[in-house]
Enzyme design. Structure first.
Site, PDB file in Angstrom:
ATOM      1  N   LYS A 159       0.889  -1.175   0.000  1.00 49.89           N
ATOM      2  CA  LYS A 159       0.000   0.000   0.000  1.00 49.89           C
ATOM      3  C   LYS A 159       0.919   1.214   0.000  1.00 49.89           C
ATOM      4  O   LYS A 159       1.349   1.692   1.058  1.00 49.89           O
ATOM      5  CB  LYS A 159      -0.908  -0.044   1.235  1.00 49.89           C
ATOM      6  CG  LYS A 159      -1.984   1.020   1.243  1.00 49.89           C
ATOM      7  CD  LYS A 159      -2.984   0.739   2.350  1.00 49.89           C
ATOM      8  CE  LYS A 159      -3.854   1.950   2.634  1.00 49.89           C
ATOM      9  NZ  LYS A 159      -4.757   2.328   1.546  1.00 49.89           N
TER      10      LYS A 159
HETATM   11  N1  PMP Z   1      -8.068  -1.481  -2.176  1.00 52.38           N
HETATM   12  C1  PMP Z   1      -7.455  -0.295  -2.170  1.00 52.38           C
HETATM   13  C2  PMP Z   1      -6.813   0.200  -3.425  1.00 52.38           C
HETATM   14  C3  PMP Z   1      -7.429   0.468  -0.990  1.00 52.38           C
HETATM   15  O1  PMP Z   1      -6.829   1.663  -0.977  1.00 52.38           O
HETATM   16  C4  PMP Z   1      -8.065  -0.021   0.172  1.00 52.38           C
HETATM   17  C5  PMP Z   1      -8.057   0.806   1.424  1.00 52.38           C
HETATM   18  N2  PMP Z   1      -6.881   0.589   2.169  1.00 52.38           N
HETATM   19  C6  PMP Z   1      -8.696  -1.261   0.114  1.00 52.38           C
HETATM   20  C7  PMP Z   1      -8.678  -1.979  -1.077  1.00 52.38           C
HETATM   21  C8  PMP Z   1      -9.352  -1.850   1.319  1.00 52.38           C
HETATM   22  O2  PMP Z   1      -8.393  -2.248   2.257  1.00 52.38           O
HETATM   23  P1  PMP Z   1      -8.658  -2.221   3.814  1.00 52.38           P
HETATM   24  O3  PMP Z   1      -9.891  -3.041   4.037  1.00 52.38           O
HETATM   25  O4  PMP Z   1      -7.448  -2.855   4.408  1.00 52.38           O
HETATM   26  O5  PMP Z   1      -8.851  -0.815   4.217  1.00 52.38           O
END
Ligand code: PMP
Length: 308
Positions: A159
């Site tokens: 991320k």
């Molecule tokens: N995909 C992307 C591209 C994101 O930015 C996020 C948010 N972090 C998610 C999926 C969902 O991830 P999470 O449930 O860990 O927030």
């Protein structure tokens, strides 16, 4: 969405005043996107604020850093403490939490390895990402003309800040077109995810979500929803989806820290299911919010209480 300012931000080991949490304009991360970050939420519970899946989020941040050869200058234990400290310092009952580690000031050129690594954790109040209304009525989404980046261009296991440029293109295209959110296909035409959310469909009582190998982030909400749905007796399958699988689904919803569980009522101007939140989505939202509030003892270890 305007940020609601609070008092303090944790930055490189100290709590500093909100307006003093500054970086130099020649910071490496600003020029080359060399940062990794998390989005986390703390929820109000009977025992005070509790951070949802703090461990998993920090593990993912360390993993994101390691992919980019970025060693964080703090341990996980220190960042857990810092998260609690900044929530307490701002007297938050519930909040969004944004930890970020980025290559700072001191080096220029693409090679980041000699640049310092700065770490900050900010918190602020943040309501429903796609609007309170969307949690019940559902969001209107459009398949983007922009594709999710390939695993061998920008790995989706990290991320990373720079990776969001693709999400920005897709989100702006969707919003300018009058939609709430975008869904990105990968280069093979498979459904990958939203610009900041994972996606699920309900197909005759079975939950289907794309495998992360299509280029989707391994979402922590996605994992939680898979566990909650399985415990509710649903079969959950990871399988490739194409756009018509969304059009013809009984229900479609997004998952994400910011979006929580947001139903999707329309894809490419086609009504999905009943045209608003469906029964399975509602059941999952109820289970999810009970767990976030600390009301379901089965998921007690998903919460880190700020005042233990
Ligand atoms: N995909 C992307 C591209 C994101 O930015 C996020 C948010 N972090 C998610 C999926 C969902 O991830 P999470 O449930 O860990 O927030």
């Amino acid at each position: 969405m305007p940020i609601t300012e609070v008092d303090k931000i944790w930055m490189n080991g100290e709590l500093v005043d909100w307006h003093e949490a500054k970086v130099h304009v020649l910071s490496h991360g600003l020029h080359y996107g060399s940062g990794v970050f998390e989005g986390i939420r703390a929820y109000a519970t009977a025992r005070g604020p509790a951070v949802w899946h703090l461990d998993a989020h920090l593990d993912r941040m360390f993993a994101s850093g390691s992919i980019y050869h970025m060693e964080l200058p703090y341990s996980k234990t220190e960042l857990i403490q810092a998260t609690k400290d900044v929530i307490r310092a701002n007297a938050m009952d519930s909040c969004y939490i944004r930890p970020i580690a980025f290559r700072g000031y001191g080096e220029m050129g693409v090679n980041p390895l000699a640049a310092p690594v700065d770490v900050a954790i900010a918190v602020w109040p943040w309501g429903a990402y796609l609007g309170e209304d969307a949690l019940e009525q559902g969001a209107r989404v459009k398949i983007s003309s922009w594709k999710r980046h390939d695993q061998n261009s920008l790995p989706s296991a990290a991320k990373a800040t720079g990776g969001y440029l693709g999400s920005i293109l897709a989100k702006v295209e969707a919003v300018k077109g009058g939609y709430d959110e975008a869904i990105l296909l990968n280069h093979e035409g498979r459904i990958a995810e939203g610009s900041g959310e994972n996606i699920f469909v309900v197909d005759r009582g079975t939950l289907v979500t794309p495998p992360t190998s299509v280029g989707a982030l391994a979402g922590i909400t996605r994992n939680a929803v898979i566990a909650l749905a399985t415990d509710l007796g649903y079969e959950v399958i990871e399988r490739d989806l194409v756009r018509t699988d969304l059009y013809l689904a009984d229900e479609v919803f997004f998952t994400g820290t910011a979006a929580e569980i947001t139903p999707i009522r329309e894809v490419d101007d086609r009504t999905i299911g009943v045209g608003h939140r469906g029964p399975v989505t509602k059941e999952l939202q109820d289970a999810f919010f009970a767990a976030t509030k600390g009301d379901d003892p089965r998921y007690a270890d998903w919460l880190t209480y700020v005042d233990d």
